[in-house]
Scaffold this active site. Structure first.
Site, PDB file in Angstrom:
ATOM      1  N   ASN A   9       0.847  -1.196   0.000  1.00 53.74           N
ATOM      2  CA  ASN A   9       0.000   0.000   0.000  1.00 53.74           C
ATOM      3  C   ASN A   9       0.888   1.253   0.000  1.00 53.74           C
ATOM      4  O   ASN A   9       1.561   1.565   0.990  1.00 53.74           O
ATOM      5  CB  ASN A   9      -0.907  -0.042   1.232  1.00 53.74           C
ATOM      6  CG  ASN A   9      -1.858   1.125   1.297  1.00 53.74           C
ATOM      7  OD1 ASN A   9      -1.453   2.265   1.073  1.00 53.74           O
ATOM      8  ND2 ASN A   9      -3.103   0.855   1.619  1.00 53.74           N
ATOM      9  N   ASP A  68      -2.184  -4.511   9.988  1.00 52.57           N
ATOM     10  CA  ASP A  68      -3.527  -4.625   9.438  1.00 52.57           C
ATOM     11  C   ASP A  68      -4.354  -3.595  10.169  1.00 52.57           C
ATOM     12  O   ASP A  68      -4.113  -3.305  11.342  1.00 52.57           O
ATOM     13  CB  ASP A  68      -4.099  -6.029   9.614  1.00 52.57           C
ATOM     14  CG  ASP A  68      -5.232  -6.291   8.622  1.00 52.57           C
ATOM     15  OD1 ASP A  68      -5.361  -5.533   7.634  1.00 52.57           O
ATOM     16  OD2 ASP A  68      -6.004  -7.236   8.831  1.00 52.57           O
ATOM     17  N   GLY A 149      -9.248   5.248   1.413  1.00 53.69           N
ATOM     18  CA  GLY A 149     -10.259   4.446   2.107  1.00 53.69           C
ATOM     19  C   GLY A 149     -11.418   5.268   2.640  1.00 53.69           C
ATOM     20  O   GLY A 149     -12.022   6.071   1.930  1.00 53.69           O
ATOM     21  N   HIS A 176      -4.568   6.176  13.867  1.00 50.45           N
ATOM     22  CA  HIS A 176      -4.408   4.853  14.472  1.00 50.45           C
ATOM     23  C   HIS A 176      -3.067   4.241  14.086  1.00 50.45           C
ATOM     24  O   HIS A 176      -2.353   3.698  14.899  1.00 50.45           O
ATOM     25  CB  HIS A 176      -5.556   3.944  14.023  1.00 50.45           C
ATOM     26  CG  HIS A 176      -5.810   3.953  12.546  1.00 50.45           C
ATOM     27  ND1 HIS A 176      -5.967   5.117  11.828  1.00 50.45           N
ATOM     28  CD2 HIS A 176      -5.900   2.950  11.641  1.00 50.45           C
ATOM     29  CE1 HIS A 176      -6.157   4.819  10.557  1.00 50.45           C
ATOM     30  NE2 HIS A 176      -6.122   3.514  10.409  1.00 50.45           N
TER      31      HIS A 176
HETATM   32  P1  IMP Z   1      -5.348  -2.617   5.419  1.00 52.76           P
HETATM   33  O1  IMP Z   1      -5.680  -4.045   5.138  1.00 52.76           O
HETATM   34  O2  IMP Z   1      -4.591  -2.425   6.681  1.00 52.76           O
HETATM   35  O3  IMP Z   1      -4.807  -1.923   4.233  1.00 52.76           O
HETATM   36  O4  IMP Z   1      -6.683  -1.833   5.715  1.00 52.76           O
HETATM   37  C1  IMP Z   1      -7.901  -2.348   5.386  1.00 52.76           C
HETATM   38  C2  IMP Z   1      -8.843  -1.273   5.000  1.00 52.76           C
HETATM   39  O5  IMP Z   1      -9.186  -0.491   6.151  1.00 52.76           O
HETATM   40  C3  IMP Z   1      -8.345  -0.258   3.984  1.00 52.76           C
HETATM   41  O6  IMP Z   1      -8.444  -0.723   2.673  1.00 52.76           O
HETATM   42  C4  IMP Z   1      -9.304   0.874   4.245  1.00 52.76           C
HETATM   43  O7  IMP Z   1     -10.551   0.593   3.657  1.00 52.76           O
HETATM   44  C5  IMP Z   1      -9.452   0.817   5.762  1.00 52.76           C
HETATM   45  N1  IMP Z   1      -8.452   1.715   6.392  1.00 52.76           N
HETATM   46  C6  IMP Z   1      -7.399   1.360   7.165  1.00 52.76           C
HETATM   47  N2  IMP Z   1      -6.711   2.455   7.553  1.00 52.76           N
HETATM   48  C7  IMP Z   1      -7.337   3.501   6.998  1.00 52.76           C
HETATM   49  C8  IMP Z   1      -7.071   4.910   7.033  1.00 52.76           C
HETATM   50  O8  IMP Z   1      -6.101   5.432   7.612  1.00 52.76           O
HETATM   51  N3  IMP Z   1      -7.938   5.674   6.358  1.00 52.76           N
HETATM   52  C9  IMP Z   1      -9.013   5.171   5.673  1.00 52.76           C
HETATM   53  N4  IMP Z   1      -9.273   3.883   5.592  1.00 52.76           N
HETATM   54  C10 IMP Z   1      -8.452   3.037   6.263  1.00 52.76           C
END
Ligand code: IMP
Length: 192
Positions: A9, A68, A149, A176
């Protein structure tokens, strides 16, 4: 210290790179030659972070961490949670995810939500877990164009801007992921 961040990412790599500082060289999966998709098969943020870091460590033997994260909405009993990326389907569209979230919250008074991030670190002699959280509410309409996101719908408690209206520096003060990364950095510095 060289550390691989087990993520593809781009936004997160940028966010975390800015937080780690010059003491650490952040390597990407591409840098270490890991071009395959990392497994994310558990039903918790903690489990997925550990699974991804273990995958890299077991195959490449490079100090690494994986994260995650997800959005947990109170009125939806913690959904989308670990399924945040694919809430509206496997095509992982942020726009569709946001639309579905608004639909599911339609008519609900309780708009409280929380972003949670978990980082799992593997060094030759350590395995550690770190967690960060930010509380807020889900707005009725998206606002802002930065971040990614669910950022445009998330208004952190005590703020007037959504996460998508903040620049990277502002987001990193409260996010976070920043919370979890700061704990990671403190731990890494304490090893010296
Ligand atoms: P990941 O698997 O850690 O990339 O996060 C899973 C999903 O959570 C992302 O694709 C977003 O939809 C949401 N997400 C996690 N962190 C954020 C953030 O900082 N802003 C907005 N969406 C987030």
């Amino acid at each position: 210290m060289k550390l691989c961040f087990a993520s593809n990412n781009r936004h997160k790599l940028e966010e975390i790179g800015a937080l780690l500082g010059a003491d650490f060289t952040l390597m990407t999966l591409q840098d270490i030659g890991c071009l395959e998709e990392l497994p994310e098969t558990t039903d918790t943020l903690e489990g997925n972070a550990e699974e991804k870091a273990s995958y890299v460590w077991d195959r490449y033997h490079i100090p690494c961490f994986a994260d995650d994260s997800g959005l947990e909405v109170e009125a939806l009993h913690g959904a989308p949670g670990v399924y945040s990326a694919m809430y509206a389907g496997p095509h992982r569209s942020a726009e569709d995810n946001n639309r579905l979230l608004l639909e599911r919250l339609n008519g609900k008074e309780n708009r409280k939500a929380r972003f949670r991030a978990v980082i799992y670190l593997i060094l030759p002699e350590y395995r550690m877990k770190f967690e960060g959280k930010v509380d807020g509410v889900i707005l009725h309409e998206p606002r802002g164009s930065q971040g990614y996101g669910y950022d445009p719908l998330f208004l952190p408690d005590g703020c007037t801007k959504t996460l998508a209206e903040m620049n990277l520096e502002e987001k990193n003060e409260i996010s976070h992921r920043a919370g979890a990364v700061q704990q990671l950095v403190s731990f890494l510095k304490s090893l010296r």
